[in-house]
Design a protein around this motif. Structure first.
Motif, mmCIF file in Angstrom:
data_model
loop_
_atom_site.group_PDB
_atom_site.id
_atom_site.type_symbol
_atom_site.label_atom_id
_atom_site.label_comp_id
_atom_site.label_asym_id
_atom_site.label_seq_id
_atom_site.Cartn_x
_atom_site.Cartn_y
_atom_site.Cartn_z
ATOM 1 N N HIS A 30 0.852 -1.197 0.000
ATOM 2 C CA HIS A 30 0.000 0.000 0.000
ATOM 3 C C HIS A 30 0.882 1.240 0.000
ATOM 4 O O HIS A 30 1.786 1.369 0.812
ATOM 5 C CB HIS A 30 -0.911 -0.003 1.226
ATOM 6 N N PHE A 82 -11.449 4.935 2.654
ATOM 7 C CA PHE A 82 -11.778 4.761 4.067
ATOM 8 C C PHE A 82 -10.774 5.564 4.878
ATOM 9 O O PHE A 82 -9.854 6.167 4.316
ATOM 10 C CB PHE A 82 -11.847 3.286 4.481
ATOM 11 N N HIS A 88 -5.540 8.796 8.984
ATOM 12 C CA HIS A 88 -5.047 8.676 7.623
ATOM 13 C C HIS A 88 -6.268 8.440 6.741
ATOM 14 O O HIS A 88 -7.025 7.505 6.983
ATOM 15 C CB HIS A 88 -4.057 7.514 7.509
ATOM 16 N N HIS A 123 -7.323 6.989 3.803
ATOM 17 C CA HIS A 123 -6.672 5.978 2.960
ATOM 18 C C HIS A 123 -7.117 6.105 1.501
ATOM 19 O O HIS A 123 -8.303 6.016 1.197
ATOM 20 C CB HIS A 123 -6.994 4.581 3.501
ATOM 21 N N HIS A 149 -8.556 5.694 8.748
ATOM 22 C CA HIS A 149 -8.199 4.917 9.933
ATOM 23 C C HIS A 149 -7.074 5.585 10.680
ATOM 24 O O HIS A 149 -6.375 6.453 10.149
ATOM 25 C CB HIS A 149 -7.849 3.466 9.572
ATOM 26 N N HIS A 181 -0.209 -3.668 4.095
ATOM 27 C CA HIS A 181 -1.384 -3.373 4.926
ATOM 28 C C HIS A 181 -1.867 -4.581 5.737
ATOM 29 O O HIS A 181 -2.783 -4.457 6.549
ATOM 30 C CB HIS A 181 -2.511 -2.811 4.070
#
Ligand SMILES: [Cu+2]
Ligand SMILES: [Cu+2]
Lengths: 383, 343
Positions: free
Chosen positions: A286, B140, B103, B105, B142, A357
């Motif tokens: 990621h 998303f 963060h 994402h 997180h 991730h």
């Protein structure tokens, strides 16, 4: 917390070398291809990021270059000679490269093979003897093929792929750099280590290494169910060690082992990411800051498939033994407010992490977040 | 001069600032603009939930602390962030228990607004993240502190960037993109109860072995719904009519390899918040026949259009597999069933 000790590269007990963070000499940024490779297999102690020493096996190129990157030019005759200086039998193969196989070598024996370098791409060499065991012990590395004529598109853009493998989508993407409103700046440049980075992911379960060090003959079939890695590496390094910090001038960013990992450049200087998973765990690579274009990926038969529908990902899967090539565009991070580009109060370089991730891989020794399979890339200047 | 004290911009990055003594600060937002929209989140809020087997599981989450809508209850997962492409967004994070970050994402702002402590700073008391989404799609958010733990314990929520209205009354995933009539966010996630007994936010950060390299989930969930209810719970059940177009925003937020099998045909129109079928290098979307298996590793997203042609119940099977052995977790029990019900 104490920083782990730095160890010098030194022989231990007469035969075992230690791989520490000995400074690798800086080098020119242009790539060099070779045709003849002489490797030796030998044990080496590797220091993990928390200071733990782990017994490993390595292919050495010379005395102090473990797991060397082999770089060749498409179509050339390549000779690989391997001498086994370990106390157990070992082999050599480059997955997906015909004729690269060297039959099992007993301790003290030398094996050799000559073959034609395949089409441009990223390949994984490893010891196939005893299945995944020796690969996990450290016997693996990258075999990189540069395409003939720098893989130029009809419009003259260099690519990492042989022209015979091109498709219109691949050419459209490489032609877009420097020519498309989204990608002002430079094209991708072949033969320049500042424009391609190598990420070989692997994992270390020290209990497995201890068993091998103790001379136990480990049944490879028993490994997956018991494999509980405690260290997660990119090119053998973890966490803090995977990036060059404290850079005074731009060029130093690309030096040494960390420089082979950490992309660094200006806006508009796209960088190729050669990703390989040499371990046993699946990774979810990621990246922050830019999405990456997925150019190619290997299939279950280790063949490279160049994409004819190039997706932009912030997260991509990397199965065990899989290779994938992505292009990090070095475009203006798109969600910075347009009215604040380039930023004034916030300084360059902009730094963005790349990490797996499956966050378990961000640990070292059961904790120590984020000293695992993480690095970052940096954009040093706007256009 | 902007004050970057105690951040990676103003101090030396060392081995210990990487994890153990990571930068902690509450700077002003650099290069600040007047925002179009404010988002308020506070974390970590704790929430105990009772699993189907009666076990009490403690989750960590973010709470919406919007002053214009006070006293919102604590939910798990954290509440959705929904904004429109092109808006200047300010996400105000306040911390109630130790440092955290947000963060976003898949969103790509400056480093200071990206929420990763070791290259910027973690938030001591409060910080305002500034970003302006350039693309509509499914993302998303997180916490990125001691992420292995904070993310698994529940400090995440969906982040949707809507396309601007094109004035024809149609909802689109992105500008000039596929239209849809209704939408559903399906986030697969899992719980290893051993992890949820850890109360220390900083567990393992300074070298202690707290077993964060070992993950053995026992509960498998969809968007906060226990797996056994996912096929009928109103939160996750998709109800559609023949000819209707349903957008499914699918995310794997578990530390497992997620396999998903739709029993009806679908079309994948985007991944990771970026559209397919619009650029010369990516000319097509992907039509996937019924019963094809999709695989998503942690954090991967697909945007999927389902356009049912007949009535019936179409189960969607999800399997959570081990990242090393590839076996279905919890001795084969790591599965759940979701559903598309067409009338
Ligand atoms: Cu991240
Ligand atoms: Cu993330």
């Amino acid at each position: 917390m104490k920083r782990r000790r730095f160890l010098q590269l030194s022989a231990v007990g007469g035969t075992i070398a230690t791989i520490g963070l000995s400074p690798t000499p800086s080098r020119a940024n242009s790539t060099t291809t070779e045709t003849n490779f002489e490797l030796t297999i030998a044990p080496a102690n590797a220091e993990m990021i928390d200071g733990t020493m782990v017994y490993t096996l390595q292919y050495f190129h010379g005395f102090d270059n473990p797991s060397p990157e082999m770089r060749v030019r498409e179509g050339k005759q390549i000779t690989v000679t391997v001498t086994n200086n370990d106390s157990q039998p070992h082999g050599f193969i480059i997955r997906g490269v015909a004729g690269s196989y060297i039959h099992t070598m007993q301790p003290g024996q030398t094996g050799t093979t000559t073959f034609t370098a395949p089409n441009g791409g990223t390949y994984l060499y490893l010891d196939h003897y005893k299945g995944q065991l020796n690969r996990l012990m450290g016997l693996h590395g990258a075999f990189i093929v540069e395409p003939e004529g720098d893989g130029k598109t009809p419009a003259g853009s260099e690519t990492p792929y042989s022209v015979a493998d091109h498709n219109p989508q691949l050419q459209a993407l490489f032609d877009a750099f420097g020519n498309h409103p989204r990608f002002p700046g430079d094209r991708w440049r072949a033969g320049d280590l500042r424009r391609e980075k190598l990420w070989i992911f692997s994992q270390v379960d020290p209990t497995l290494n201890e068993r091998v060090a103790a001379g136990e003959l480990v049944d490879p079939a028993s490994i997956p169910d018991n494999f509980l890695p405690r260290y997660f590496t990119i090119n053998g390094l973890s966490g803090f060690d995977t990036a060059n910090h404290h850079l005074e001038d731009g060029n130093a960013a690309h030096d040494g082992r960390a420089g082979r990992i950490m992309p660094s450049g200006k806006q508009g200087e796209p960088c190729l990411l050669r990703c390989i998973n040499a371990g046993l765990a699946t990774h979810a690579c990621h990246i922050h800051g830019n999405h990456c274009f997925e150019l190619a990926r290997s299939d279950y038969k280790f063949r490279t498939e160049i994409s004819s529908n190039i997706y932009e990902h912030d997260t991509w899967e990397l199965l065990p033994l899989q290779r994938a090539e992505l292009l990090l565009p070095f475009e203006r991070p798109p969600d910075i407010p347009l009215d604040r580009w380039p930023p004034v109060e916030e300084p360059f370089p902009l730094r963005y992490v790349m990490h797996c991730h499956f966050e378990l891989s961000q640990t070292a020794g059961g904790g120590n977040y984020p000293q695992g399979a993480v690095t970052h890339w940096q954009m040093t200047d706007p256009l | 001069m902007f004050d970057w004290e105690d951040t990676a911009f103003g101090e030396e990055i060392t081995y210990s600032t990487f994890g153990c003594d990571v930068f902690k600060a509450d700077p002003q937002t650099p290069d600040r603009l007047e925002p179009d929209v404010h988002i308020y989140r506070e974390g970590a809020e704790k929430l105990d939930r009772i699993a189907p087997d009666g076990r009490r599981i403690r989750f960590w989450t973010f709470r919406d602390t919007d002053p214009a809508a006070p006293n919102q209850r604590v939910t798990h997962p954290a509440p959705e962030i929904r904004v429109t492409q092109g808006q200047i967004v300010h996400t105000h994070l306040t911390t109630s228990t130790g440092p955290h970050t947000i963060h976003h994402h898949g969103i790509e702002p400056t480093t200071a607004n990206d929420g990763v402590g070791h290259v910027s700073f973690e938030v001591g008391d409060g910080y305002t993240y500034q970003w302006q989404p350039a693309r509509a799609g499914s993302f998303f958010y997180h916490c990125h502190r001691n992420t292995a733990l904070h993310f698994e314990l529940g400090m995440w929520g969906p982040l949707i960037v809507e396309a601007p209205d094109q004035g024809d009354g149609k909802k689109r995933l992105y500008e000039d993109g596929p239209t849809y009539d209704s939408e559903m966010t399906w986030v697969a996630h899992a719980v290893d109860p051993r992890w949820h007994l850890i109360q220390d936010h900083d567990a393992g950060l300074c070298g202690l072995d707290v077993g964060l390299n070992r993950y053995e989930p026992k509960y498998f969930m969809l968007s906060g719904v226990w797996g056994n209810r996912a096929h009928y719970d109103p939160t996750t059940l998709i109800k559609a009519q023949v000819g209707e177009r349903v957008l499914i925003r699918l995310l794997n937020a578990s530390y497992t390899i997620l396999r998903v099998k739709f029993t009806c045909p679908i079309e994948i129109v985007a991944a990771d918040g970026h559209s397919w079928g619009r650029e010369t290098w990516c000319p097509t979307t992907r039509r996937v026949p019924a019963n094809t298996v999709l695989e998503l590793v942690t954090a991967q997203r697909y945007d999927i259009i389902v356009e049912p042609t007949k009535t019936g119940h179409f189960p969607v099977f999800m399997q959570f597999r081990h990242w090393i052995t590839n076996k279905v977790h919890d001795n084969g029990k790591g599965q759940l069933k979701a559903k598309v019900r067409v009338t």
